[in-house]
Scaffold this motif. Sequence first.
Motif, mmCIF file in Angstrom:
data_model
loop_
_atom_site.group_PDB
_atom_site.id
_atom_site.type_symbol
_atom_site.label_atom_id
_atom_site.label_comp_id
_atom_site.label_asym_id
_atom_site.label_seq_id
_atom_site.Cartn_x
_atom_site.Cartn_y
_atom_site.Cartn_z
ATOM 1 N N THR A 182 74.395 -47.902 -61.331
ATOM 2 C CA THR A 182 75.175 -49.057 -61.771
ATOM 3 C C THR A 182 76.108 -48.635 -62.898
ATOM 4 N N ARG A 183 77.389 -48.971 -62.787
ATOM 5 C CA ARG A 183 78.379 -48.534 -63.764
ATOM 6 C C ARG A 183 79.082 -49.734 -64.399
ATOM 7 N N THR A 184 79.424 -49.577 -65.667
ATOM 8 C CA THR A 184 80.306 -50.508 -66.379
ATOM 9 C C THR A 184 81.502 -49.695 -66.837
ATOM 10 N N VAL A 185 82.707 -50.121 -66.430
ATOM 11 C CA VAL A 185 83.881 -49.254 -66.574
ATOM 12 C C VAL A 185 85.084 -50.018 -67.134
ATOM 13 N N GLU A 186 85.834 -49.331 -68.003
ATOM 14 C CA GLU A 186 87.140 -49.809 -68.458
ATOM 15 C C GLU A 186 88.182 -49.222 -67.489
ATOM 16 N N PRO A 187 88.836 -50.037 -66.656
ATOM 17 C CA PRO A 187 89.797 -49.494 -65.690
ATOM 18 C C PRO A 187 91.150 -49.169 -66.333
ATOM 19 N N TYR A 188 91.754 -48.038 -65.918
ATOM 20 C CA TYR A 188 93.035 -47.634 -66.483
ATOM 21 C C TYR A 188 94.118 -47.342 -65.446
ATOM 22 N N GLN A 189 93.748 -46.958 -64.226
ATOM 23 C CA GLN A 189 94.789 -46.608 -63.257
ATOM 24 C C GLN A 189 94.252 -46.666 -61.838
ATOM 25 N N LEU A 190 95.067 -47.245 -60.919
ATOM 26 C CA LEU A 190 94.793 -47.161 -59.488
ATOM 27 C C LEU A 190 95.480 -45.921 -58.940
ATOM 28 N N VAL A 191 94.804 -45.216 -58.043
ATOM 29 C CA VAL A 191 95.328 -43.958 -57.513
ATOM 30 C C VAL A 191 95.193 -43.959 -55.992
ATOM 31 N N LEU A 192 96.298 -43.653 -55.300
ATOM 32 C CA LEU A 192 96.249 -43.429 -53.860
ATOM 33 C C LEU A 192 96.455 -41.943 -53.629
ATOM 34 N N LYS A 193 95.439 -41.270 -53.119
ATOM 35 C CA LYS A 193 95.485 -39.822 -52.928
ATOM 36 C C LYS A 193 94.955 -39.474 -51.543
ATOM 37 N N TYR A 205 85.651 -40.296 -68.962
ATOM 38 C CA TYR A 205 86.528 -40.756 -67.900
ATOM 39 C C TYR A 205 86.008 -40.269 -66.547
ATOM 40 N N ARG A 206 86.142 -41.135 -65.534
ATOM 41 C CA ARG A 206 85.715 -40.798 -64.185
ATOM 42 C C ARG A 206 86.733 -41.318 -63.183
ATOM 43 N N GLU A 232 84.304 -59.969 -70.140
ATOM 44 C CA GLU A 232 84.322 -59.185 -71.374
ATOM 45 C C GLU A 232 85.560 -58.303 -71.343
ATOM 46 N N TYR A 233 86.247 -58.246 -72.459
ATOM 47 C CA TYR A 233 87.515 -57.535 -72.527
ATOM 48 C C TYR A 233 87.386 -56.335 -73.463
ATOM 49 N N PHE A 234 88.289 -55.378 -73.306
ATOM 50 C CA PHE A 234 88.215 -54.168 -74.124
ATOM 51 C C PHE A 234 89.583 -53.837 -74.700
ATOM 52 N N THR A 235 89.562 -53.113 -75.793
ATOM 53 C CA THR A 235 90.796 -52.608 -76.387
ATOM 54 C C THR A 235 91.070 -51.243 -75.779
ATOM 55 N N PRO A 236 92.222 -51.077 -75.105
ATOM 56 C CA PRO A 236 92.501 -49.788 -74.442
ATOM 57 C C PRO A 236 92.441 -48.622 -75.417
ATOM 58 N N ARG A 237 91.808 -47.548 -74.984
ATOM 59 C CA ARG A 237 91.715 -46.342 -75.784
ATOM 60 C C ARG A 237 92.782 -45.348 -75.327
ATOM 61 N N GLU A 238 92.899 -44.227 -76.012
ATOM 62 C CA GLU A 238 93.867 -43.201 -75.616
ATOM 63 C C GLU A 238 93.511 -42.721 -74.215
ATOM 64 N N TYR A 239 94.424 -42.947 -73.294
ATOM 65 C CA TYR A 239 94.108 -42.742 -71.880
ATOM 66 C C TYR A 239 94.322 -41.299 -71.445
ATOM 67 N N GLN A 240 93.367 -40.760 -70.698
ATOM 68 C CA GLN A 240 93.468 -39.412 -70.139
ATOM 69 C C GLN A 240 93.680 -39.523 -68.633
ATOM 70 N N LYS A 241 94.865 -39.119 -68.170
ATOM 71 C CA LYS A 241 95.156 -39.208 -66.742
ATOM 72 C C LYS A 241 94.290 -38.227 -65.952
ATOM 73 N N PHE A 284 90.123 -45.362 -58.416
ATOM 74 C CA PHE A 284 90.628 -45.830 -59.694
ATOM 75 C C PHE A 284 90.009 -45.006 -60.811
ATOM 76 N N GLN A 285 90.830 -44.759 -61.800
ATOM 77 C CA GLN A 285 90.410 -43.967 -62.957
ATOM 78 C C GLN A 285 90.021 -44.921 -64.076
ATOM 79 N N GLY A 286 88.887 -44.659 -64.709
ATOM 80 C CA GLY A 286 88.446 -45.514 -65.793
ATOM 81 C C GLY A 286 87.501 -44.787 -66.724
ATOM 82 N N TYR A 287 87.264 -45.421 -67.868
ATOM 83 C CA TYR A 287 86.306 -44.876 -68.828
ATOM 84 C C TYR A 287 84.946 -45.490 -68.520
ATOM 85 N N CYS A 288 84.025 -44.643 -68.072
ATOM 86 C CA CYS A 288 82.692 -45.117 -67.686
ATOM 87 C C CYS A 288 81.809 -45.195 -68.927
#
Length: 310
Positions: A165-176, A192-193, A208-217, A182-186
Amino acid sequence: MKVNRLISIIMILLDKKRISAQELAEMFEVSPRTIYRDIDTINLAGIPIRSTPGVGGGFEIMEKYKMDRKVFSTDDLSTLLTGLSSLSNVIQGDELVNALAKVKSFVPATAAKDIELKTNQTSIDLSPWMGNRNIQAYLATIKNALQENQLVTFEYADSQGNKTTRTVEPYQLVLKNSHWYFQGYCRSRSDYRLFKLTRISNLQLKQEYFTPREYQKPQLDMTDMMATMQTTIKIRIHQSVMDGVLDFCPFEEFTPDGDEHYIVNFPFIENDYYYNSLFSLGDKCECLEPPHVRAEMKRKAQAIAALYEN
């Protein structure tokens, strides 16, 4: 979405004499830094934006500059419409509909048929032929979470089928490679995962909301890494499975072997994915060399046959 925001900023600047970066940032719920980058993009597109510092300052389109429908060429409009239409096939939302409507409003009547023809020359349909019906709903949920900086929870199955079970801050959708991630901070892993949507189940938006952190692509270009890991093996295939093999290597690596077969120099990594890819070709594919890969294919085939002996 950036395209929608850029078009909206242009429209606002056409209607207003001057507007500050802070006002635009609050209007689109982004940072002033993002607005400054958007203004640079608009300038590069050929629309001159002037910045006035100090109290009462802000951005404005340079005096005497008149933007009409000719600011976008036929190719520009065709490209915008193709891109927005392809996304609207998969990701639903009012902003995509609005962006399409705004771009279409720039199409002059005299060029409408030409632009429609050019747009229809390229069709990008990202929706699957068949498969996991949850993907489109998950895309919409993650898109909402991205816009609102909202946490998501879900169960995630790894390559061995183990669920966590994961709780994640989402940062980017990716089509590859035709797969959505999707990339997020787990928060469960404190890192990041990159999560594959087909491995997700029971996706939920948390209140529940979060303050975005420095994002790593995410690292998506594996060319150099693959070059060091890959070897070349020799396989013999029937022409009926050529299409599947062409997904891995170009036709220049095919040498005819009789009327219906080919010898192929096949790029290979010794892991389950590549072995399973060869097995997916069934009896239409034989590994010729190297001997140890051929022996492993035989061992795996015998293990499969043993499942059916009883």
